[in-house]
Every structure is written in structure tokens, then in C-alpha cells.
Motif scaffolding. Structure first.
Motif, PDB file in Angstrom:
ATOM      1  N   ILE A 177       0.847  -1.206   0.000  1.00 29.84           N
ATOM      2  CA  ILE A 177       0.000   0.000   0.000  1.00 29.84           C
ATOM      3  C   ILE A 177       0.877   1.249   0.000  1.00 29.84           C
ATOM      4  O   ILE A 177       0.660   2.173  -0.789  1.00 29.84           O
ATOM      5  CB  ILE A 177      -0.974  -0.004   1.206  1.00 29.84           C
ATOM      6  N   ASN A 178       1.887   1.274   0.869  1.00 32.48           N
ATOM      7  CA  ASN A 178       2.763   2.449   0.948  1.00 32.48           C
ATOM      8  C   ASN A 178       3.523   2.686  -0.357  1.00 32.48           C
ATOM      9  O   ASN A 178       3.735   3.830  -0.763  1.00 32.48           O
ATOM     10  CB  ASN A 178       3.749   2.319   2.107  1.00 32.48           C
ATOM     11  N   ARG A 179       3.908   1.597  -1.009  1.00 37.58           N
ATOM     12  CA  ARG A 179       4.664   1.700  -2.263  1.00 37.58           C
ATOM     13  C   ARG A 179       3.826   2.369  -3.363  1.00 37.58           C
ATOM     14  O   ARG A 179       4.347   3.136  -4.162  1.00 37.58           O
ATOM     15  CB  ARG A 179       5.096   0.300  -2.710  1.00 37.58           C
ATOM     16  N   HIS A 180       2.548   2.076  -3.395  1.00 37.54           N
ATOM     17  CA  HIS A 180       1.721   2.523  -4.533  1.00 37.54           C
ATOM     18  C   HIS A 180       0.644   3.544  -4.187  1.00 37.54           C
ATOM     19  O   HIS A 180      -0.052   4.023  -5.081  1.00 37.54           O
ATOM     20  CB  HIS A 180       1.045   1.310  -5.182  1.00 37.54           C
ATOM     21  N   LYS A 181       0.514   3.891  -2.889  1.00 36.78           N
ATOM     22  CA  LYS A 181      -0.639   4.699  -2.492  1.00 36.78           C
ATOM     23  C   LYS A 181      -0.701   6.062  -3.183  1.00 36.78           C
ATOM     24  O   LYS A 181      -1.768   6.500  -3.586  1.00 36.78           O
ATOM     25  CB  LYS A 181      -0.712   4.859  -0.974  1.00 36.78           C
ATOM     26  N   LEU A 215       0.270  -3.410  -9.645  1.00 32.65           N
ATOM     27  CA  LEU A 215      -0.187  -2.024  -9.797  1.00 32.65           C
ATOM     28  C   LEU A 215      -1.247  -1.867 -10.887  1.00 32.65           C
ATOM     29  O   LEU A 215      -2.296  -1.272 -10.628  1.00 32.65           O
ATOM     30  CB  LEU A 215       0.995  -1.077 -10.037  1.00 32.65           C
ATOM     31  N   PRO A 216      -1.039  -2.399 -12.112  1.00 35.27           N
ATOM     32  CA  PRO A 216      -2.105  -2.281 -13.121  1.00 35.27           C
ATOM     33  C   PRO A 216      -3.426  -2.918 -12.660  1.00 35.27           C
ATOM     34  O   PRO A 216      -4.499  -2.392 -12.950  1.00 35.27           O
ATOM     35  CB  PRO A 216      -1.538  -3.027 -14.338  1.00 35.27           C
ATOM     36  N   TRP A 217      -3.326  -4.012 -11.914  1.00 38.48           N
ATOM     37  CA  TRP A 217      -4.528  -4.682 -11.396  1.00 38.48           C
ATOM     38  C   TRP A 217      -5.256  -3.767 -10.404  1.00 38.48           C
ATOM     39  O   TRP A 217      -6.474  -3.597 -10.487  1.00 38.48           O
ATOM     40  CB  TRP A 217      -4.111  -6.005 -10.740  1.00 38.48           C
ATOM     41  N   VAL A 218      -4.515  -3.157  -9.482  1.00 36.05           N
ATOM     42  CA  VAL A 218      -5.131  -2.243  -8.508  1.00 36.05           C
ATOM     43  C   VAL A 218      -5.699  -1.016  -9.222  1.00 36.05           C
ATOM     44  O   VAL A 218      -6.786  -0.533  -8.878  1.00 36.05           O
ATOM     45  CB  VAL A 218      -4.119  -1.820  -7.412  1.00 36.05           C
ATOM     46  N   MET A 219      -4.983  -0.527 -10.233  1.00 35.17           N
ATOM     47  CA  MET A 219      -5.473   0.621 -11.012  1.00 35.17           C
ATOM     48  C   MET A 219      -6.815   0.296 -11.682  1.00 35.17           C
ATOM     49  O   MET A 219      -7.703   1.142 -11.742  1.00 35.17           O
ATOM     50  CB  MET A 219      -4.458   1.020 -12.090  1.00 35.17           C
ATOM     51  N   ARG A 220      -6.940  -0.933 -12.196  1.00 28.83           N
ATOM     52  CA  ARG A 220      -8.207  -1.339 -12.832  1.00 28.83           C
ATOM     53  C   ARG A 220      -9.340  -1.356 -11.807  1.00 28.83           C
ATOM     54  O   ARG A 220     -10.454  -0.923 -12.100  1.00 28.83           O
ATOM     55  CB  ARG A 220      -8.071  -2.723 -13.483  1.00 28.83           C
TER      56      ARG A 220
END
Length: 196
Positions: free
Chosen positions: A28-32, A76-81
Motif C-alpha cells: 500500500i505504501n509503495r503505490h498509495k 499495480l495495473p490490477w489495482v489501477m483497474r
């Protein structure tokens, strides 16, 4: 000497599934920031962004715990979707999404009231228009021609049929296939029609 963080997303996902809550915190911290900025660039409201951001990670956690995550190395692309879909859900609930009625008529910008377009939104809108033009270039020529005449030149299907020497039904069919193929191209390239 402090060790540089080199753990991959895939490794952190595996560690989380093996019971490490710390691994999830790292993910979470890496991509938040990137995910938060992406959501904000769509809704332009801090409170709504916070809500969608929280919902995104609730959905991420539920999906991971159910063992449904299989996007190895593409966290990341999965969370972005997921975030993108939740943004669309938000707009639908507020009746601000363009409606696709299969007539071939749609306006990708009906979600944005023109009088509210500030400089940032105009930049996003310009970027989307540029992305869409690139995608249209991938369509077969007969479909591209009809789509350009309909959307960019605002021609009626009767006018398009006359200009291209085909029946109205053929023009309608080409428009329909153009939209179907455009969606396939968007999915194939995993494109979100804006910059993050």
C-alpha cells in the motif's frame, strides 16, 4: 548500512497471503500516492478520493484473501483497474456517466460538465482525446472512416451512407463494429484513457 528495498510486488503479495500484514502495508505504501493521484484526477474531490481509495484496498484485500488474484507481477495495473472501475461506479451512482445505448452515439466527455473544466481537467481532456485518436488509427479503414465522420464531423448516418456509397444499415454496422473494436483495443492495451 540500510538495505535498499528490492522486494517485488509479487513477493509481497505472496508474503501477505502467507500471513504477513506487514507485506500488505509495504504494498500500500509503495503505490498509495500513484493510486490516490489517479483517483483524484478523475473525481477532483478529496473526500470522494479518500472513499474510493479505501474501497479499492478493501476490494484488493478481499480478492487476495479469496485467492482470486492471479496477476503475477502486475499488481499495480490490477489495482489501477479496480480503482478505475470504482470511479466508474461512483459516476454511475451519481448519474454522471455517459450512457451506451448501442445506437453508436456516445460522448466520452458527458461525464465532465464543460463549465467546470479548469486547466487541469482541460489537460486530462486533451490527453484523452489524443489517446482516442491514436486508438482510432488501429481500426480497419472502413470502420475508422465512419467513426471519424460520425464523431468528429458530426455527420448523420444518412450523410455517411451517401458519402461512402453504402446503405445506411452498412454505415450503422460499421459504426457498431468500430466501437466494439475500439473497446477491444482499449482492453488489449490495458488502457485507462488518461494519464495517471
Amino acid at each position: 548500512m540500510k538495505k535498499i528495498e528490492t522486494t517485488t510486488d509479487a513477493t509481497l503479495v505472496r508474503q501477505y497471503l502467507e500471513g504477513s500484514e506487514d507485506a500488505l502495508s509495504k504494498l500500500i505504501n509503495r503505490h498509495k500516492q500513484r493510486i490516490y493521484n489517479f483517483i483524484y484526477s478523475k473525481v477532483f474531490d478529496r473526500d470522494i478520493t479518500e472513499d474510493i481509495f479505501q474501497d479499492t484496498f478493501i476490494k484488493v484485500i478481499r480478492t487476495l484473501k479469496r485467492g482470486k488474484y492471479n496477476e503475477e507481477g502486475k499488481f499495480l495495473p490490477w489495482v489501477m483497474r479496480i480503482a478505475h472501475n470504482l470511479v466508474i461506479d461512483h459516476f454511475r451512482k451519481n448519474n454522471r456517466m455517459p450512457k451506451f445505448d448501442n445506437s453508436g452515439d456516445f460522448n466520452i466527455f458527458s461525464v465532465l460538465p464543460d463549465e467546470d473544466l479548469n486547466a487541469e481537467r482541460l489537460m486530462v481532456k486533451d490527453q484523452i482525446e489524443s489517446d482516442v485518436r491514436e486508438l482510432i488509427r488501429e481500426l480497419p479503414e472502413d470502420q475508422r472512416e465512419v467513426l471519424v465522420m460520425r464523431i468528429y464531423k458530426d455527420m448523420s448516418f444518412k450523410e455517411i451512407a451517401e458519402q461512402t456509397n453504402v446503405s445506411i444499415n452498412t454505415a450503422l454496422g460499421r459504426m457498431r463494429y468500430a466501437l466494439i473494436n475500439l473497446r477491444k483495443v482499449i482492453d488489449k492495451h490495458d488502457i485507462v484513457l488518461t494519464k495517471y
